[in-house]
Scaffold this motif. Sequence first.
Motif, PDB file in Angstrom:
ATOM      1  N   ARG A 163      -3.795  -9.742 -30.601  1.00  0.00           N
ATOM      2  CA  ARG A 163      -4.255  -9.265 -29.293  1.00  0.00           C
ATOM      3  C   ARG A 163      -5.775  -9.371 -29.295  1.00  0.00           C
ATOM      4  N   VAL A 164      -6.328 -10.112 -28.327  1.00  0.00           N
ATOM      5  CA  VAL A 164      -7.765 -10.367 -28.323  1.00  0.00           C
ATOM      6  C   VAL A 164      -8.492  -9.718 -27.152  1.00  0.00           C
ATOM      7  N   ALA A 165      -7.771  -9.315 -26.101  1.00  0.00           N
ATOM      8  CA  ALA A 165      -8.425  -8.669 -24.956  1.00  0.00           C
ATOM      9  C   ALA A 165      -7.390  -7.946 -24.104  1.00  0.00           C
ATOM     10  N   THR A 166      -7.868  -6.944 -23.376  1.00  0.00           N
ATOM     11  CA  THR A 166      -7.067  -6.279 -22.350  1.00  0.00           C
ATOM     12  C   THR A 166      -7.970  -6.076 -21.139  1.00  0.00           C
ATOM     13  N   ALA A 167      -7.348  -5.968 -19.972  1.00  0.00           N
ATOM     14  CA  ALA A 167      -8.128  -5.766 -18.755  1.00  0.00           C
ATOM     15  C   ALA A 167      -7.298  -5.055 -17.695  1.00  0.00           C
ATOM     16  N   GLN A 168      -7.999  -4.366 -16.811  1.00  0.00           N
ATOM     17  CA  GLN A 168      -7.407  -3.727 -15.636  1.00  0.00           C
ATOM     18  C   GLN A 168      -8.245  -4.171 -14.441  1.00  0.00           C
ATOM     19  N   LEU A 169      -7.599  -4.785 -13.452  1.00  0.00           N
ATOM     20  CA  LEU A 169      -8.298  -5.270 -12.273  1.00  0.00           C
ATOM     21  C   LEU A 169      -7.667  -4.704 -11.011  1.00  0.00           C
ATOM     22  N   VAL A 170      -8.442  -4.644  -9.938  1.00  0.00           N
ATOM     23  CA  VAL A 170      -7.945  -4.188  -8.640  1.00  0.00           C
ATOM     24  C   VAL A 170      -8.074  -5.356  -7.664  1.00  0.00           C
ATOM     25  N   PHE A 171      -6.991  -5.588  -6.909  1.00  0.00           N
ATOM     26  CA  PHE A 171      -6.952  -6.648  -5.903  1.00  0.00           C
ATOM     27  C   PHE A 171      -6.569  -6.060  -4.557  1.00  0.00           C
ATOM     28  N   VAL A 172      -6.990  -6.720  -3.490  1.00  0.00           N
ATOM     29  CA  VAL A 172      -6.557  -6.370  -2.140  1.00  0.00           C
ATOM     30  C   VAL A 172      -5.900  -7.607  -1.538  1.00  0.00           C
ATOM     31  N   ALA A 173      -4.731  -7.404  -0.951  1.00  0.00           N
ATOM     32  CA  ALA A 173      -4.034  -8.484  -0.246  1.00  0.00           C
ATOM     33  C   ALA A 173      -4.768  -8.739   1.067  1.00  0.00           C
ATOM     34  N   VAL A 174      -4.875 -10.014   1.434  1.00  0.00           N
ATOM     35  CA  VAL A 174      -5.567 -10.362   2.677  1.00  0.00           C
ATOM     36  C   VAL A 174      -4.730 -11.322   3.513  1.00  0.00           C
ATOM     37  N   ASP A 175      -4.906 -11.212   4.833  1.00  0.00           N
ATOM     38  CA  ASP A 175      -4.212 -12.120   5.739  1.00  0.00           C
ATOM     39  C   ASP A 175      -5.047 -13.391   5.923  1.00  0.00           C
ATOM     40  N   SER A 176      -4.634 -14.255   6.841  1.00  0.00           N
ATOM     41  CA  SER A 176      -5.314 -15.532   7.052  1.00  0.00           C
ATOM     42  C   SER A 176      -6.740 -15.370   7.578  1.00  0.00           C
ATOM     43  N   GLU A 177      -7.063 -14.193   8.088  1.00  0.00           N
ATOM     44  CA  GLU A 177      -8.416 -13.933   8.577  1.00  0.00           C
ATOM     45  C   GLU A 177      -9.253 -13.168   7.547  1.00  0.00           C
ATOM     46  N   GLY A 178      -8.683 -12.931   6.360  1.00  0.00           N
ATOM     47  CA  GLY A 178      -9.404 -12.217   5.319  1.00  0.00           C
ATOM     48  C   GLY A 178      -9.387 -10.712   5.471  1.00  0.00           C
ATOM     49  N   LYS A 179      -8.529 -10.203   6.338  1.00  0.00           N
ATOM     50  CA  LYS A 179      -8.434  -8.750   6.544  1.00  0.00           C
ATOM     51  C   LYS A 179      -7.341  -8.175   5.645  1.00  0.00           C
ATOM     52  N   PRO A 180      -7.512  -6.915   5.205  1.00  0.00           N
ATOM     53  CA  PRO A 180      -6.486  -6.302   4.347  1.00  0.00           C
ATOM     54  C   PRO A 180      -5.096  -6.381   4.962  1.00  0.00           C
ATOM     55  N   HIS A 181      -4.123  -6.668   4.107  1.00  0.00           N
ATOM     56  CA  HIS A 181      -2.736  -6.873   4.522  1.00  0.00           C
ATOM     57  C   HIS A 181      -1.842  -5.919   3.732  1.00  0.00           C
ATOM     58  N   PRO A 182      -0.889  -5.234   4.373  1.00  0.00           N
ATOM     59  CA  PRO A 182       0.011  -4.328   3.645  1.00  0.00           C
ATOM     60  C   PRO A 182       0.803  -5.059   2.559  1.00  0.00           C
ATOM     61  N   VAL A 183       1.059  -4.334   1.461  1.00  0.00           N
ATOM     62  CA  VAL A 183       1.830  -4.904   0.356  1.00  0.00           C
ATOM     63  C   VAL A 183       3.108  -4.111   0.159  1.00  0.00           C
ATOM     64  N   PRO A 184       4.132  -4.728  -0.440  1.00  0.00           N
ATOM     65  CA  PRO A 184       5.375  -4.002  -0.723  1.00  0.00           C
ATOM     66  C   PRO A 184       5.125  -2.867  -1.717  1.00  0.00           C
ATOM     67  N   GLU A 185       5.991  -1.858  -1.675  1.00  0.00           N
ATOM     68  CA  GLU A 185       5.932  -0.784  -2.668  1.00  0.00           C
ATOM     69  C   GLU A 185       6.281  -1.360  -4.032  1.00  0.00           C
ATOM     70  N   LEU A 186       5.872  -0.660  -5.087  1.00  0.00           N
ATOM     71  CA  LEU A 186       6.210  -1.067  -6.443  1.00  0.00           C
ATOM     72  C   LEU A 186       7.397  -0.228  -6.908  1.00  0.00           C
ATOM     73  N   ALA A 187       8.524  -0.883  -7.162  1.00  0.00           N
ATOM     74  CA  ALA A 187       9.745  -0.206  -7.606  1.00  0.00           C
ATOM     75  C   ALA A 187       9.745  -0.135  -9.125  1.00  0.00           C
ATOM     76  N   PRO A 188      10.030   1.025  -9.706  1.00  0.00           N
ATOM     77  CA  PRO A 188      10.052   1.149 -11.170  1.00  0.00           C
ATOM     78  C   PRO A 188      11.212   0.385 -11.787  1.00  0.00           C
ATOM     79  N   GLU A 189      11.016  -0.011 -13.051  1.00  0.00           N
ATOM     80  CA  GLU A 189      12.044  -0.761 -13.786  1.00  0.00           C
ATOM     81  C   GLU A 189      12.489  -0.071 -15.064  1.00  0.00           C
ATOM     82  N   GLY A 190      12.063   1.140 -15.318  1.00  0.00           N
ATOM     83  CA  GLY A 190      12.406   1.803 -16.575  1.00  0.00           C
ATOM     84  C   GLY A 190      11.500   1.330 -17.690  1.00  0.00           C
TER      85      GLY A 190
END
Length: 149
Positions: A111-138
Motif C-alpha cells: 500500500r503506497v497511498a490513500t486519499a479522500q476526495l469530494v466531488f460534486v455532480a454537474v449537469d450540462s451547464e456545470g450546475k450541481p446535479h442531484p445524485v442517487p442515495e448510497l445504499a449500504p452493502e454490509g
Amino acid sequence: MTSPSVLSRTPADSAVTLAHIMSDHDTNLYGTVHGGVMMKLIDDAAAAAAGRHAGVPAVTVSVREMSFLAPVKAGDLLTVRARVGRAGRTSMDVSVVVTSERWNLAGPVTRVATAQLVFVAVDSEGKPHPVPELAPEGDADRPLGGSAE
C-alpha cells in the motif's frame, strides 16, 4: 443524465480500478514516482467512481486527505482503487487506495497511498446535479482505507 428510476446505488456500483506501469518519465529527482503523477491517477479514478455513482459528470471539489505511505519506482505497477463512500444531495465522498508491485512479479503488493476526495455532480451547464442515495452493502461497504482490496 441519471435515470429517474435509479434512487440508490451501492459503493460497488461506483468501484473503479485503474492500473498503470510507472516509467522513468514519471520519476522525480530522487528516482521515485513524483507525488503529482500519483495524485493525477488518484483524481482520475476518483472522478470515474463519482461519475459512475452520479450518472453524470462529477468535478473535484476538494482533496480532504492525501497520504503517501511508501515510495514507488519506475517499473512498478501502480493500482488505484476508488469508490464512493458517502453521497449527499449533489456531492460525494470518494475513498481511494493505491498499491504497488513490480510489473513482472506476482507480489509483494505494498500500500503506497490513500486519499479522500469530494466531488460534486454537474449537469450540462456545470450546475450541481442531484445524485442517487448510497445504499449500504454490509461488509463490502467498509471504507477502502481499511484494507488493500
